[in-house]
Design an enzyme around this catalytic site. Structure first.
Site, PDB file in Angstrom:
ATOM      1  CG  ASP A  14      -2.294   0.628   0.878  1.00 28.65           C
ATOM      2  OD1 ASP A  14      -2.297   1.818   0.530  1.00 28.65           O
ATOM      3  OD2 ASP A  14      -3.332  -0.049   0.963  1.00 28.65           O
TER       4      ASP A  14
ATOM      5  CG  HIS B 268      -0.771   1.226  -3.398  1.00 27.30           C
ATOM      6  ND1 HIS B 268      -2.011   0.893  -2.912  1.00 27.30           N
ATOM      7  CD2 HIS B 268      -0.349   0.132  -4.092  1.00 27.30           C
ATOM      8  CE1 HIS B 268      -2.330  -0.343  -3.271  1.00 27.30           C
ATOM      9  NE2 HIS B 268      -1.326  -0.826  -3.987  1.00 27.30           N
TER      10      HIS B 268
END
Length: 481
Positions: free
Chosen positions: A289, A312
């Site tokens: 993430d 991310h």
């Protein structure tokens, strides 16, 4: 008379002997449990602690003020210190074989170290310590150090997690001032059994949607604390977020290695919210993430020298969920490498929120095969049921300077999707040069209701950025910040 002289001489010799013995005792730094006034310190077993997630500060921003100095070296390296008291958990009963419950030894060491100045909780090298969800609370005496030189880990997955323990968090540091978390060891999250629980969908191999975490615990959480330092450690395979800071002020993070697999869901590296005066430096983060996520109520954050990816990217948000107010200001990201990531530099807000994101600077960023290198998404939504709403978090004062590298041609490298009714304003683009990692240039950058200036030509050209200011200019004061 001779007998009197002999008695005096014996008394003097005995006094010197006792004095020397006292001095020797004072030089020992490793102590077993010792009785003391319970008011001098506190631990997870004696201090009142917040219910898990229940006493988080309200999601509002503190009043803006000039950035205080980020703390630097708040405590000496305990291995070089001769003044502090070091409480080795193995001397207090920790087995360190990877299966025995070593929680009582850690809480005992914490109690003792909390009660003295420059106290050190030491988890020595050569051991694998297992402890259950524990709150290490203060207030404590100044200079407290929690030093992990071995391996420290939670129970192995949800089946081994004690039913009485919170599943939202594992190590919690609460109401502390001037504490350091450091060491040459590893904090191992044993996250894999949590990642495939059948609750939250996430992307699996070959683009398939697979199951994800339920109430998976964040690995390390600092709550309502100040003047913190975290450095040197390797932190890996968290069930969910690796490290969270809630309601803190004065945080120095440096020389960390944070890692988990690319497809591990919700494993943000460092997450901060309602926290100000933060420095994150010279660290390596790869996970499933955001490398670093910045939530509501954050200000005066400096990120520098970080290598991020696969991940991310670095995100501000999401902000404004459930029509809430979110205020974020004075964020600087510079000298950063982002590679093999779904996003690069991202700001994401929900429709219907209020507040503002202001004074954001991205400078000297190297991109390597990144989707969405530069993205502002004010239509963030996790389902297809989100409605269009007129209110929005006001985004203004974004600076992108010397952003270079390559992007994945799945999507355009620059994407400004701003609110229909609350435009993004004061966007500055300078020396932005982004080329395809493979293949040819894709469609032009996307802009919607975004206003700013290009100080130099951008590659690819960004003709959709509107000059000047919109006719109706939002004032941050109107949005509660």
């Amino acid at each position: 008379m001779k007998m009197v002289r002999d008695v005096v001489l014996v008394s003097i010799v005995l006094g010197l002997f006792l004095q020397n013995a006292s001095n020797v005792e004072g030089r020992y730094h490793y102590h077993k449990g010792q009785k003391k006034n319970p008011d001098e310190g506190s631990s997870s077993t004696t201090s009142p602690a917040p219910p898990p997630e229940a006493q988080d500060p309200a999601p509002s921003s503190p009043a803006y003020s000039p950035a205080p100095t980020v703390p630097s070296d708040p405590a000496p390296d305990p291995s070089n210190s001769s003044s502090g008291c070091v409480y080795d958990v193995t001397a207090l009963g920790a087995v360190g074989d990877g299966s025995a419950d070593d929680t009582p030894a850690f809480t005992a060491a914490w109690k003792a170290a909390c009660a003295v100045e420059s106290g050190v909780v030491l988890a020595p090298s050569g051991y694998n310590f297992t402890i259950t969800s524990t709150i290490f609370s203060g207030p404590c005496k100044p200079g407290l150090v929690f030093q992990v030189d071995g391996v420290l880990m939670p129970p192995n997955g949800p089946d081994c997690w004690p039913k009485a323990d919170s599943r939202k968090q594992w190590l919690i540091f609460y109401r502390l001032d001037g504490m350091t978390l450091t060491g040459k060891g590893t904090i191992e999250g044993n996250g894999e059994p949590w990642w495939d629980l059948p609750c939250k969908p996430h992307r699996g191999p070959n683009g398939k949607t697979v199951s994800g975490p339920c109430d998976s615990p964040a690995l390390i959480r600092f709550f309502m604390s100040s003047n913190l330092a975290v450095n040197m450690l390797r932190i890996q395979n968290s069930p969910q977020f690796h490290m969270k800071f809630d309601g803190c002020e004065g945080v120095l993070i440096e020389k960390l290695s944070i890692s988990s697999p690319k497809l591990s869901p919700n494993t943000d590296g460092i997450h901060i919210e309602n926290t100000k005066s933060v420095g994150i430096y010279n660290s390596m983060i790869s996970n499933g993430d955001d490398c670093i996520s910045i939530g509501p109520g954050c200000s005066d954050v400096n990120i520098e020298g970080v290598t991020c990816g696969p991940s991310h990217g670095i995100s501000i948000g999401s902000l404004g969920v459930h029509n809430s107010q979110a205020c974020v200001s004075n964020i600087t990201v510079r000298n950063v490498v982002i590679r093999e990531s779904d996003n690069g530099l991202r700001i994401k807000t929900w429709q219907g929120g209020s507040g503002s994101v202001a004074g954001i600077s991205f400078e000297n960023i190297q991109m390597e095969n990144v989707h969405n290198c530069i993205i502002v998404d004010q239509y963030y939504c996790l389902s297809k049921e989100c409605r269009n709403e007129t209110s929005a978090v006001y985004v203004t004062g974004l600076s992108y300077r010397n952003i270079k590298g390559t992007y994945n041609v799945i999507s355009p490298p620059i994407h400004f999707a701003c609110s229909d009714t609350v435009p993004c304003t004061n966007i500055t683009m300078s020396e932005v040069e982004l080329l395809p990692h493979e293949g040819e240039l894709v469609d032009d950058p996307f802009c919607w209701n975004a206003y700013g200036v290009q100080e130099t030509l951008t590659i690819p050209p960004i003709g959709c950025l509107q000059d000047g200011m919109p006719q109706t200019v939002a004032e941050s004061s109107a949005y509660g910040c």
